[in-house]
Design a protein around this motif. Structure first.
Motif, PDB file in Angstrom:
ATOM      1  N   ILE A  98       0.854  -1.184   0.000  1.00 38.97           N
ATOM      2  CA  ILE A  98       0.000   0.000   0.000  1.00 38.97           C
ATOM      3  C   ILE A  98       0.894   1.239   0.000  1.00 38.97           C
ATOM      4  O   ILE A  98       1.905   1.284   0.697  1.00 38.97           O
ATOM      5  N   ALA A  99       0.521   2.239  -0.787  1.00 43.62           N
ATOM      6  CA  ALA A  99       1.250   3.509  -0.798  1.00 43.62           C
ATOM      7  C   ALA A  99       0.267   4.642  -0.532  1.00 43.62           C
ATOM      8  O   ALA A  99      -0.896   4.586  -0.942  1.00 43.62           O
ATOM      9  N   MET A 100       0.762   5.634   0.138  1.00 46.57           N
ATOM     10  CA  MET A 100      -0.068   6.795   0.465  1.00 46.57           C
ATOM     11  C   MET A 100       0.261   7.978  -0.441  1.00 46.57           C
ATOM     12  O   MET A 100      -0.621   8.739  -0.843  1.00 46.57           O
ATOM     13  N   ASN A 101       1.541   8.143  -0.766  1.00 44.47           N
ATOM     14  CA  ASN A 101       1.996   9.264  -1.584  1.00 44.47           C
ATOM     15  C   ASN A 101       2.099   8.917  -3.055  1.00 44.47           C
ATOM     16  O   ASN A 101       1.463   9.533  -3.899  1.00 44.47           O
ATOM     17  N   ASP A 102       2.962   7.935  -3.351  1.00 45.64           N
ATOM     18  CA  ASP A 102       3.280   7.703  -4.758  1.00 45.64           C
ATOM     19  C   ASP A 102       3.936   6.347  -4.987  1.00 45.64           C
ATOM     20  O   ASP A 102       4.449   5.709  -4.071  1.00 45.64           O
ATOM     21  N   VAL A 103       3.891   5.958  -6.251  1.00 49.39           N
ATOM     22  CA  VAL A 103       4.637   4.809  -6.771  1.00 49.39           C
ATOM     23  C   VAL A 103       5.575   5.370  -7.828  1.00 49.39           C
ATOM     24  O   VAL A 103       5.134   6.066  -8.750  1.00 49.39           O
ATOM     25  N   VAL A 104       6.866   5.101  -7.678  1.00 47.81           N
ATOM     26  CA  VAL A 104       7.872   5.663  -8.571  1.00 47.81           C
ATOM     27  C   VAL A 104       8.663   4.530  -9.208  1.00 47.81           C
ATOM     28  O   VAL A 104       9.207   3.668  -8.505  1.00 47.81           O
ATOM     29  N   GLY A 107      -5.913  -1.090 -19.621  1.00 47.38           N
ATOM     30  CA  GLY A 107      -5.646  -1.950 -20.763  1.00 47.38           C
ATOM     31  C   GLY A 107      -5.440  -1.222 -22.071  1.00 47.38           C
ATOM     32  O   GLY A 107      -5.123  -1.853 -23.090  1.00 47.38           O
ATOM     33  N   HIS A 108      -5.591   0.088 -22.080  1.00 46.26           N
ATOM     34  CA  HIS A 108      -5.400   0.880 -23.302  1.00 46.26           C
ATOM     35  C   HIS A 108      -3.977   1.438 -23.324  1.00 46.26           C
ATOM     36  O   HIS A 108      -3.536   2.084 -22.372  1.00 46.26           O
ATOM     37  N   PHE A 109      -3.287   1.208 -24.409  1.00 41.60           N
ATOM     38  CA  PHE A 109      -1.924   1.708 -24.560  1.00 41.60           C
ATOM     39  C   PHE A 109      -1.923   3.237 -24.556  1.00 41.60           C
ATOM     40  O   PHE A 109      -2.696   3.878 -25.260  1.00 41.60           O
ATOM     41  N   VAL A 110      -1.042   3.812 -23.750  1.00 46.89           N
ATOM     42  CA  VAL A 110      -0.914   5.266 -23.678  1.00 46.89           C
ATOM     43  C   VAL A 110       0.330   5.737 -24.415  1.00 46.89           C
ATOM     44  O   VAL A 110       0.253   6.555 -25.331  1.00 46.89           O
ATOM     45  N   ALA A 111       1.493   5.226 -24.015  1.00 44.59           N
ATOM     46  CA  ALA A 111       2.734   5.690 -24.633  1.00 44.59           C
ATOM     47  C   ALA A 111       3.896   4.834 -24.157  1.00 44.59           C
ATOM     48  O   ALA A 111       3.844   4.222 -23.087  1.00 44.59           O
ATOM     49  N   ASN A 112       4.949   4.816 -24.968  1.00 46.54           N
ATOM     50  CA  ASN A 112       6.260   4.359 -24.514  1.00 46.54           C
ATOM     51  C   ASN A 112       7.040   5.587 -24.068  1.00 46.54           C
ATOM     52  O   ASN A 112       7.127   6.566 -24.811  1.00 46.54           O
ATOM     53  N   GLN A 113       7.579   5.539 -22.885  1.00 41.50           N
ATOM     54  CA  GLN A 113       8.263   6.695 -22.336  1.00 41.50           C
ATOM     55  C   GLN A 113       9.722   6.366 -22.072  1.00 41.50           C
ATOM     56  O   GLN A 113      10.028   5.331 -21.478  1.00 41.50           O
ATOM     57  N   ARG A 114      10.604   7.241 -22.542  1.00 34.56           N
ATOM     58  CA  ARG A 114      12.014   7.159 -22.198  1.00 34.56           C
ATOM     59  C   ARG A 114      12.323   8.351 -21.304  1.00 34.56           C
ATOM     60  O   ARG A 114      12.161   9.502 -21.695  1.00 34.56           O
ATOM     61  N   ALA A 115      12.730   8.053 -20.087  1.00 36.18           N
ATOM     62  CA  ALA A 115      12.930   9.113 -19.094  1.00 36.18           C
ATOM     63  C   ALA A 115      13.785   8.552 -17.967  1.00 36.18           C
ATOM     64  O   ALA A 115      14.180   7.381 -17.971  1.00 36.18           O
ATOM     65  N   ASP A 116      14.076   9.407 -16.988  1.00 30.21           N
ATOM     66  CA  ASP A 116      14.738   8.918 -15.777  1.00 30.21           C
ATOM     67  C   ASP A 116      13.788   8.099 -14.930  1.00 30.21           C
ATOM     68  O   ASP A 116      14.217   7.333 -14.061  1.00 30.21           O
ATOM     69  N   GLY A 117      12.500   8.277 -15.135  1.00 28.89           N
ATOM     70  CA  GLY A 117      11.523   7.510 -14.382  1.00 28.89           C
ATOM     71  C   GLY A 117      10.129   8.068 -14.551  1.00 28.89           C
ATOM     72  O   GLY A 117       9.887   8.981 -15.359  1.00 28.89           O
ATOM     73  N   LEU A 118       9.197   7.510 -13.787  1.00 30.19           N
ATOM     74  CA  LEU A 118       7.798   7.890 -13.890  1.00 30.19           C
ATOM     75  C   LEU A 118       7.184   7.829 -12.495  1.00 30.19           C
ATOM     76  O   LEU A 118       7.415   6.880 -11.740  1.00 30.19           O
ATOM     77  N   ILE A 119       6.395   8.845 -12.152  1.00 26.86           N
ATOM     78  CA  ILE A 119       5.738   8.932 -10.853  1.00 26.86           C
ATOM     79  C   ILE A 119       4.227   8.798 -11.041  1.00 26.86           C
ATOM     80  O   ILE A 119       3.643   9.482 -11.885  1.00 26.86           O
ATOM     81  N   ILE A 120       3.607   7.923 -10.263  1.00 21.87           N
ATOM     82  CA  ILE A 120       2.159   7.883 -10.141  1.00 21.87           C
ATOM     83  C   ILE A 120       1.852   8.337  -8.722  1.00 21.87           C
ATOM     84  O   ILE A 120       2.187   7.651  -7.760  1.00 21.87           O
ATOM     85  N   ALA A 121       1.220   9.495  -8.580  1.00 21.47           N
ATOM     86  CA  ALA A 121       1.019  10.088  -7.262  1.00 21.47           C
ATOM     87  C   ALA A 121      -0.461  10.258  -6.955  1.00 21.47           C
ATOM     88  O   ALA A 121      -1.269  10.555  -7.831  1.00 21.47           O
ATOM     89  N   PRO A 128      11.892  13.588 -18.866  1.00 23.50           N
ATOM     90  CA  PRO A 128      11.594  12.808 -20.071  1.00 23.50           C
ATOM     91  C   PRO A 128      12.478  13.193 -21.249  1.00 23.50           C
ATOM     92  O   PRO A 128      12.883  14.355 -21.380  1.00 23.50           O
ATOM     93  N   HIS A 129      12.755  12.209 -22.112  1.00 28.11           N
ATOM     94  CA  HIS A 129      13.552  12.451 -23.300  1.00 28.11           C
ATOM     95  C   HIS A 129      12.795  13.324 -24.291  1.00 28.11           C
ATOM     96  O   HIS A 129      13.367  14.180 -24.970  1.00 28.11           O
ATOM     97  N   THR A 130      11.474  13.119 -24.373  1.00 30.98           N
ATOM     98  CA  THR A 130      10.627  13.910 -25.252  1.00 30.98           C
ATOM     99  C   THR A 130       9.941  14.994 -24.442  1.00 30.98           C
ATOM    100  O   THR A 130       9.165  14.698 -23.522  1.00 30.98           O
ATOM    101  N   LEU A 131      10.213  16.255 -24.745  1.00 28.04           N
ATOM    102  CA  LEU A 131       9.720  17.348 -23.918  1.00 28.04           C
ATOM    103  C   LEU A 131       8.207  17.516 -24.010  1.00 28.04           C
ATOM    104  O   LEU A 131       7.599  18.175 -23.164  1.00 28.04           O
ATOM    105  N   SER A 132       7.568  16.934 -25.026  1.00 30.02           N
ATOM    106  CA  SER A 132       6.102  16.994 -25.102  1.00 30.02           C
ATOM    107  C   SER A 132       5.441  15.987 -24.179  1.00 30.02           C
ATOM    108  O   SER A 132       4.214  15.971 -24.058  1.00 30.02           O
TER     109      SER A 132
END
Length: 290
Positions: free
Chosen positions: A142-148, A166-180, A211-215
């Motif tokens: 369980i997390a209260m703040n975020d999953v990184v 289940g719907h594809f959103v994107a492939n991301q190249r970055a240092d990481g991703l935060i779900i908060a 992120p590698h892509t600024l958009s």
């Protein structure tokens, strides 16, 4: 007295913590409360109060948990006690104090009416996260703040595939991703450029880290579905949950994040306002004459 059996959780790594806890124990005894020290706190602080209990015992036997420390202390105990339904009050001995919002130097005056039922209750969403490998769940918490999800120590990016319900959103190249969560929107996600989310909003914020892509921008998502992050490539990637627990990842691993069936019960003084907290902690309106 609304709360007679009170559990006390302390920030035991900080200097002066024992003296602070002794003051709180003495105050609670004066109010007629039975004080139980959380077991890890007691292990580091020595005997205080009327006994000790582990988290399960606190959930079964205590009416209230009083957290003396910073937001990190609250996160550590909050995600464990949330499923137990025990309300929590935070006394701030840390720095920011977004969720430990009672200043230590005023705790007695503020707590006295709260212990007798004069408080405002707020429910904060919790995240249920798991790591899946070859069809098996190998880690769940369980997390209260975020999953990184982020890259390892090597100076290279991690590549992640993101799906929502289940719907594809994107492939991301970055240092990481935060779900908060909304609670976590004032933490790591904020420093990575994410928006603030009011705690009453049923949503998560997904924020890329460098992120590698600024958009590739932060996006707010509904919290009634599932966000899945698959590790496509990266050297020694890892997943962190509230930045307090972590697990190593392998290519092909999937990190699934859903809303927990439980919420965290936070108690605040009468008249408390989320906006007052933001204004005070983020120094809004400094230099402006009202």
């Amino acid at each position: 007295m609304r709360f007679r059996r009170v559990a006390l959780v302390g920030k035991y790594h900080a200097s002066g913590s024992r003296d602070a806890l002794e003051r709180v124990v003495h105050f609670l005894h004066e109010q007629g409360c039975e004080v139980t020290l959380e077991r890890e706190t007691a292990h580091h602080m020595g005997p205080l109060g009327d006994g000790t209990l582990d988290v399960a015992g606190i959930g079964a036997h205590c009416d209230l948990a009083l957290v003396v420390g910073g937001d990190g202390t609250m996160l550590g105990i909050g995600r464990q006690l949330g499923p137990c339904g025990v309300p929590l009050i935070g006394i701030n001995q840390g720095r920011l104090g977004f969720i430990t919002d009672i200043p230590f130097d005023r705790f007695a005056d503020i707590l006295r009416p709260m212990l007798r039922g004069a408080y405002e209750e707020e429910h904060r969403a919790l995240m249920r996260a798991g790591v899946w490998r070859d069809g098996d769940c190998v880690f769940q918490t369980i997390a209260m703040n975020d999953v990184v999800v982020n890259r390892g120590g090597a100076p290279s990016m991690v590549e992640l595939r993101v799906e929502v319900d289940g719907h594809f959103v994107a492939n991301q190249r970055a240092d990481g991703l935060i779900i908060a969560s909304p609670t976590g929107s004032t933490a790591y996600a904020l420093s990575a450029g994410g928006p603030l989310i009011h705690p009453a909003i049923a949503g998560w914020v997904m924020v890329p880290i460098a992120p590698h892509t600024l958009s590739n921008r932060p996006i707010v998502l509904p919290s009634d579905g599932e966000i899945a992050i698959e590790v496509v490539a990266g050297r020694e990637p890892s997943a962190h949950f509230d930045m307090q627990t972590f697990t190593s990842l392998l290519p092909g691993d999937r990190i699934a994040v859903r809303r927990s069936a439980h919420t965290l019960r936070l108690l605040h003084p009468v008249g408390w306002s989320y906006f007052d907290t933001l204004r005070r902690k983020l120094h809004w309106n400094e230099g402006v004459v009202a």
